[in-house]
Enzyme design. Sequence first.
Site, PDB file in Angstrom:
ATOM      1  N   GLU A 134     -57.378 -28.367 -49.072  1.00 55.31           N
ATOM      2  CA  GLU A 134     -58.630 -27.708 -48.669  1.00 55.31           C
ATOM      3  C   GLU A 134     -59.713 -27.883 -49.736  1.00 55.31           C
ATOM      4  O   GLU A 134     -60.880 -28.097 -49.405  1.00 55.31           O
ATOM      5  CB  GLU A 134     -58.400 -26.220 -48.363  1.00 55.31           C
ATOM      6  CG  GLU A 134     -57.398 -25.938 -47.243  1.00 55.31           C
ATOM      7  CD  GLU A 134     -57.710 -26.615 -45.903  1.00 55.31           C
ATOM      8  OE1 GLU A 134     -58.837 -27.093 -45.704  1.00 55.31           O
ATOM      9  OE2 GLU A 134     -56.789 -26.677 -45.058  1.00 55.31           O
ATOM     10  N   HIS A 137     -61.334 -31.197 -49.392  1.00 56.28           N
ATOM     11  CA  HIS A 137     -62.411 -31.198 -48.390  1.00 56.28           C
ATOM     12  C   HIS A 137     -63.728 -30.714 -48.997  1.00 56.28           C
ATOM     13  O   HIS A 137     -64.783 -31.243 -48.680  1.00 56.28           O
ATOM     14  CB  HIS A 137     -62.046 -30.282 -47.217  1.00 56.28           C
ATOM     15  CG  HIS A 137     -61.087 -30.877 -46.227  1.00 56.28           C
ATOM     16  ND1 HIS A 137     -61.170 -32.181 -45.790  1.00 56.28           N
ATOM     17  CD2 HIS A 137     -60.028 -30.334 -45.560  1.00 56.28           C
ATOM     18  CE1 HIS A 137     -60.201 -32.410 -44.893  1.00 56.28           C
ATOM     19  NE2 HIS A 137     -59.488 -31.308 -44.746  1.00 56.28           N
ATOM     20  N   HIS A 143     -59.490 -36.652 -43.988  1.00 51.90           N
ATOM     21  CA  HIS A 143     -58.042 -36.840 -43.855  1.00 51.90           C
ATOM     22  C   HIS A 143     -57.632 -38.279 -44.143  1.00 51.90           C
ATOM     23  O   HIS A 143     -58.348 -39.227 -43.846  1.00 51.90           O
ATOM     24  CB  HIS A 143     -57.577 -36.401 -42.461  1.00 51.90           C
ATOM     25  CG  HIS A 143     -57.621 -34.912 -42.310  1.00 51.90           C
ATOM     26  ND1 HIS A 143     -57.657 -34.268 -41.106  1.00 51.90           N
ATOM     27  CD2 HIS A 143     -57.633 -33.933 -43.253  1.00 51.90           C
ATOM     28  CE1 HIS A 143     -57.689 -32.960 -41.303  1.00 51.90           C
ATOM     29  NE2 HIS A 143     -57.688 -32.735 -42.603  1.00 51.90           N
ATOM     30  N   CYS A 168     -53.551 -39.706 -53.228  1.00 53.41           N
ATOM     31  CA  CYS A 168     -53.243 -41.140 -53.356  1.00 53.41           C
ATOM     32  C   CYS A 168     -54.352 -41.788 -54.206  1.00 53.41           C
ATOM     33  O   CYS A 168     -55.368 -41.152 -54.507  1.00 53.41           O
ATOM     34  CB  CYS A 168     -53.140 -41.783 -51.974  1.00 53.41           C
ATOM     35  SG  CYS A 168     -54.728 -41.915 -51.117  1.00 53.41           S
TER      36      CYS A 168
HETATM   37 ZN   LIG Z   1     -57.804 -30.988 -43.584  1.00 50.30          ZN
HETATM   38 ZN   LIG Z   2     -55.160 -40.175 -49.703  1.00 47.72          ZN
END
Ligand SMILES: [Zn+2]
Ligand SMILES: [Zn+2]
Length: 183
Positions: A134, A137, A143, A168
């Site tokens: 979160e 974001h 995503h 990542c």
């Molecule tokens: Zn999300």
């Molecule tokens: Zn990622």
Amino acid sequence: MVQAPFLGLKPFGAMDPDLVEGLAGPLRLIFPLPAQILAASEVPPEAFKPNRGQHLSTELLHHLADHAPPGCVRILGLTGLDLFIPILTYVYGEAMLPGKAAVVSIHRLSADSAGGIVAYRVLRDRVLKEAVHELGHTFGLTHCDDKQCAMSFAHSLEQLDHKQASFCRYCTVLLTDGLRLPL
Ligand SMILES: [Zn+2]
Ligand SMILES: [Zn+2]
């Protein structure tokens, strides 16, 4: 004096203080903001929607953003309330994309696959993964297709348990870009 920027961790209602305080160290390794535990807040009554019997997470986000103290450039609400957004049955959390506020609920994170309560260690890991997701974001991250990445969307607790509490390589670069936005 200008208050140095920090990440506020704000409990809504009763929350295990160990769970809240335990987030500060791990989050500091990922986001370049020291965390401060803020005083617990009453749940704004308008967030409860009687027709659903749940709390609308978007209302909590606005409440958090409106009540962030000076220097609190990101604020993460933590709650045991069952949260929803209109298009979903429930959510583990929600965030402004991008923006100041994010919220995570432990309500659905406490369950194990047999309908019991998970070990504290598992709950703690799940809360951290949701918090990283979160807050990602709030820095503009969307995503990610990498199922191990914290920014992958977990449709189930199984998927949540499978992913990592870190980004990542791709999302790490995007976070660096996101940090260049004004806080
Ligand atoms: Zn999300
Ligand atoms: Zn990622």
